[in-house]
Design a protein around this motif. Structure first.
Motif, PDB file in Angstrom:
ATOM      1  N   THR A 190     -24.269  23.885 -49.926  1.00 20.48           N
ATOM      2  CA  THR A 190     -24.846  25.219 -49.730  1.00 20.48           C
ATOM      3  C   THR A 190     -26.359  25.188 -49.942  1.00 20.48           C
ATOM      4  N   THR A 191     -26.796  24.451 -50.965  1.00 17.02           N
ATOM      5  CA  THR A 191     -28.225  24.324 -51.248  1.00 17.02           C
ATOM      6  C   THR A 191     -28.966  23.676 -50.089  1.00 17.02           C
ATOM      7  N   ARG A 192     -28.399  22.605 -49.560  1.00 15.46           N
ATOM      8  CA  ARG A 192     -29.015  21.930 -48.411  1.00 15.46           C
ATOM      9  C   ARG A 192     -28.983  22.819 -47.166  1.00 15.46           C
ATOM     10  N   PHE A 193     -27.921  23.608 -47.033  1.00 16.21           N
ATOM     11  CA  PHE A 193     -27.813  24.520 -45.892  1.00 16.21           C
ATOM     12  C   PHE A 193     -28.925  25.562 -45.931  1.00 16.21           C
ATOM     13  N   PHE A 194     -29.212  26.110 -47.115  1.00 15.53           N
ATOM     14  CA  PHE A 194     -30.266  27.119 -47.234  1.00 15.53           C
ATOM     15  C   PHE A 194     -31.640  26.512 -46.966  1.00 15.53           C
ATOM     16  N   PHE A 195     -31.829  25.232 -47.317  1.00 14.51           N
ATOM     17  CA  PHE A 195     -33.090  24.565 -46.977  1.00 14.51           C
ATOM     18  C   PHE A 195     -33.263  24.519 -45.462  1.00 14.51           C
ATOM     19  N   ASN A 196     -32.224  24.089 -44.764  1.00 14.56           N
ATOM     20  CA  ASN A 196     -32.296  23.990 -43.304  1.00 14.56           C
ATOM     21  C   ASN A 196     -32.418  25.366 -42.657  1.00 14.56           C
ATOM     22  N   LEU A 197     -31.735  26.356 -43.244  1.00 13.49           N
ATOM     23  CA  LEU A 197     -31.825  27.723 -42.731  1.00 13.49           C
ATOM     24  C   LEU A 197     -33.250  28.238 -42.846  1.00 13.49           C
ATOM     25  N   ASN A 198     -33.887  27.939 -43.977  1.00 13.31           N
ATOM     26  CA  ASN A 198     -35.273  28.348 -44.185  1.00 13.31           C
ATOM     27  C   ASN A 198     -36.215  27.618 -43.231  1.00 13.31           C
ATOM     28  N   LEU A 199     -36.043  26.302 -43.124  1.00 13.71           N
ATOM     29  CA  LEU A 199     -36.936  25.492 -42.301  1.00 13.71           C
ATOM     30  C   LEU A 199     -36.890  25.912 -40.838  1.00 13.71           C
ATOM     31  N   TYR A 200     -35.690  25.920 -40.254  1.00 10.34           N
ATOM     32  CA  TYR A 200     -35.585  26.201 -38.819  1.00 10.34           C
ATOM     33  C   TYR A 200     -35.633  27.701 -38.527  1.00 10.34           C
ATOM     34  N   GLY A 201     -35.261  28.512 -39.517  1.00 11.93           N
ATOM     35  CA  GLY A 201     -35.451  29.947 -39.375  1.00 11.93           C
ATOM     36  C   GLY A 201     -36.937  30.287 -39.347  1.00 11.93           C
ATOM     37  N   SER A 202     -37.717  29.637 -40.223  1.00 12.10           N
ATOM     38  CA  SER A 202     -39.167  29.861 -40.245  1.00 12.10           C
ATOM     39  C   SER A 202     -39.792  29.479 -38.912  1.00 12.10           C
ATOM     40  N   ILE A 203     -39.409  28.320 -38.393  1.00 10.63           N
ATOM     41  CA  ILE A 203     -39.936  27.875 -37.105  1.00 10.63           C
ATOM     42  C   ILE A 203     -39.551  28.864 -36.004  1.00 10.63           C
ATOM     43  N   GLY A 204     -38.297  29.319 -36.037  1.00 11.35           N
ATOM     44  CA  GLY A 204     -37.821  30.266 -35.020  1.00 11.35           C
ATOM     45  C   GLY A 204     -38.539  31.595 -35.069  1.00 11.35           C
ATOM     46  N   PHE A 205     -38.714  32.158 -36.265  1.00  9.95           N
ATOM     47  CA  PHE A 205     -39.360  33.470 -36.378  1.00  9.95           C
ATOM     48  C   PHE A 205     -40.862  33.382 -36.115  1.00  9.95           C
ATOM     49  N   TYR A 224     -34.152  30.288 -49.790  1.00  9.13           N
ATOM     50  CA  TYR A 224     -34.404  28.887 -50.148  1.00  9.13           C
ATOM     51  C   TYR A 224     -35.006  28.767 -51.543  1.00  9.13           C
ATOM     52  N   LEU A 225     -35.958  29.624 -51.869  1.00  9.25           N
ATOM     53  CA  LEU A 225     -36.626  29.546 -53.172  1.00  9.25           C
ATOM     54  C   LEU A 225     -35.636  29.706 -54.326  1.00  9.25           C
ATOM     55  N   LEU A 226     -34.585  30.498 -54.125  1.00 13.38           N
ATOM     56  CA  LEU A 226     -33.586  30.709 -55.184  1.00 13.38           C
ATOM     57  C   LEU A 226     -32.761  29.449 -55.464  1.00 13.38           C
ATOM     58  N   THR A 227     -32.781  28.474 -54.547  1.00 14.61           N
ATOM     59  CA  THR A 227     -32.048  27.219 -54.775  1.00 14.61           C
ATOM     60  C   THR A 227     -32.898  26.180 -55.503  1.00 14.61           C
ATOM     61  N   LEU A 228     -34.217  26.369 -55.561  1.00 16.88           N
ATOM     62  CA  LEU A 228     -35.096  25.351 -56.136  1.00 16.88           C
ATOM     63  C   LEU A 228     -34.831  25.060 -57.613  1.00 16.88           C
ATOM     64  N   PRO A 229     -34.526  26.057 -58.466  1.00 14.14           N
ATOM     65  CA  PRO A 229     -34.233  25.724 -59.868  1.00 14.14           C
ATOM     66  C   PRO A 229     -33.081  24.727 -60.018  1.00 14.14           C
ATOM     67  N   PHE A 230     -32.078  24.801 -59.153  1.00 10.30           N
ATOM     68  CA  PHE A 230     -30.956  23.869 -59.228  1.00 10.30           C
ATOM     69  C   PHE A 230     -31.388  22.458 -58.828  1.00 10.30           C
ATOM     70  N   LEU A 231     -32.283  22.365 -57.834  1.00 11.46           N
ATOM     71  CA  LEU A 231     -32.795  21.053 -57.436  1.00 11.46           C
ATOM     72  C   LEU A 231     -33.711  20.472 -58.512  1.00 11.46           C
ATOM     73  N   MET A 232     -34.452  21.344 -59.210  1.00  8.71           N
ATOM     74  CA  MET A 232     -35.275  20.868 -60.328  1.00  8.71           C
ATOM     75  C   MET A 232     -34.399  20.225 -61.389  1.00  8.71           C
ATOM     76  N   VAL A 233     -33.294  20.886 -61.745  1.00  4.64           N
ATOM     77  CA  VAL A 233     -32.356  20.346 -62.738  1.00  4.64           C
ATOM     78  C   VAL A 233     -31.818  19.004 -62.265  1.00  4.64           C
ATOM     79  N   TYR A 234     -31.484  18.914 -60.984  1.00  2.00           N
ATOM     80  CA  TYR A 234     -30.929  17.681 -60.404  1.00  2.00           C
ATOM     81  C   TYR A 234     -31.878  16.502 -60.599  1.00  2.00           C
ATOM     82  N   TYR A 235     -33.154  16.692 -60.284  1.00  2.00           N
ATOM     83  CA  TYR A 235     -34.100  15.582 -60.398  1.00  2.00           C
ATOM     84  C   TYR A 235     -34.515  15.325 -61.844  1.00  2.00           C
TER      85      TYR A 235
END
Length: 320
Positions: A88-103, A62-73
């Motif tokens: 793909t960027t939004r998918f990695f956010f959700n993967l991180n969020l619910y993966g974190s909760i799961g683990f 997820y952290l690797l997608t943040l620079p692209f979101l910074m550019v967007y805003y």
């Protein structure tokens, strides 16, 4: 009724980029140190190391997608990287969020079994079991997140946007999906975690034979989980669904007094939920004391570098 006449969208572009910058820098450093510590202490940490490693991997993706979101805003909501990468960027956010909760839930269950049923579980749970459970969590979270990629992430007349949910035409369907997702991806794991720790605390309080260090470490992990859920996860899920409900009302022509407040609250919760990538390394502190010394060493090196730079600048000024 147009959304812009009911809700002010200026807040997002001012609030999220600084948060993303802070989370990216802090998260990359903390997760890098944490993952290195876990790999070095792999055998000592035991079965739980698989879940901690998976937690760190989800954060890094997820952290690797943040620079692209910074550019967007920074470019006033102009997405220049294509629709496929937006999803793909939004998918990695959700993967991180619910993966974190799961683990985190898996770590809680393992801690519960180790304290409440130590003799029954001794030798029965191996690293192979942990790997299999970890793979199941990855697959389950991916299956839950995959439908999100089929929702449009930009209006039909504007392909330069990258919504975190979907366009106005599909908000009703997305709200139903989001409510089911909240139940399976958040509420059920939260119930399991609270049940484990409720029973565990009861056992710890009435059993004087349990090692005091083990009690302290369990209480520390409980505090970390309470922090993560109360700051990052609970506000996000409540405000996300309220914001979708508000959008649905606005689309139907009803502008509630609380619509703009819910929107701003949702944006704040988006900033808070991404903080989980910077706060998850607290779990590393719980399972590995080695990272504490690494962080102190890193801070000491940073102070020495700054002092050295300051001294050299003072010398240059004196010479001139």
């Amino acid at each position: 009724m147009n959304n812009s006449s009911c809700i002010s969208f200026d807040f997002t572009g001012k609030f999220l980029p600084p948060v993303y910058i802070l989370v990216f820098i802090t998260g990359m450093v903390a997760n890098g140190l944490g993952l290195r510590s876990v790999l070095q202490k792999w055998e000592k940490l035991g079965n739980v190391s698989v879940f901690v490693f998976s937690l760190g991997l989800a954060d890094i993706l997820y952290l690797l997608t943040l620079p692209f979101l910074m550019v967007y805003y920074f470019k006033d909501d102009q997405w220049i990287f294509g629709e496929a990468f937006c999803k793909t960027t939004r998918f990695f956010f959700n993967l991180n969020l619910y993966g974190s909760i799961g683990f985190l839930t898996c770590i809680s269950v393992y801690r519960y079994l180790a304290i409440v049923h130590p003799m029954r579980m001794m030798g029965r749970i191996t690293v192979t079991h942990s790997v299999a459970i970890s793979v199941m969590v990855w697959l389950l979270v991916s299956a839950q997140s995959l439908p999100d990629m089929f929702f449009p992430k930009s209006p039909t007349n504007n392909t330069k946007r990258c919504f975190d949910t979907t366009s106005d035409e599909y908000v009703g369907d997305y709200l139903k999906y989001s409510l089911g997702w909240t139940l399976t991806g958040f509420c059920i794991p939260l119930f399991i975690t609270l049940s484990c720790y409720g029973h565990m605390i009861a056992v710890l309080c009435r059993n004087d034979n349990i090692d005091e260090v083990l009690k302290q470490r369990s209480l520390k992990l409980l505090f970390i989980l309470i922090l993560l859920f109360s700051v990052c996860y609970i506000p996000y899920h409540i405000l996300k669904n309220l914001n979708l409900l508000s959008r649905l009302s606005v689309i139907k022509g009803t502008c509630h007094k609380w619509s703009n407040g819910v929107y701003i609250g949702h944006q704040i919760s988006r900033g808070l939920v991404c903080l989980n990538s910077a706060l998850n390394p607290l779990v590393y502190l719980h399972v590995s004391e080695d990272i504490c010394s690494q962080l102190r060493q890193l801070l000491q090196q940073a102070r020495q570098a700054i002092s050295s730079l300051y001294s050299s600048n003072q010398t240059s000024v004196t010479d001139t």
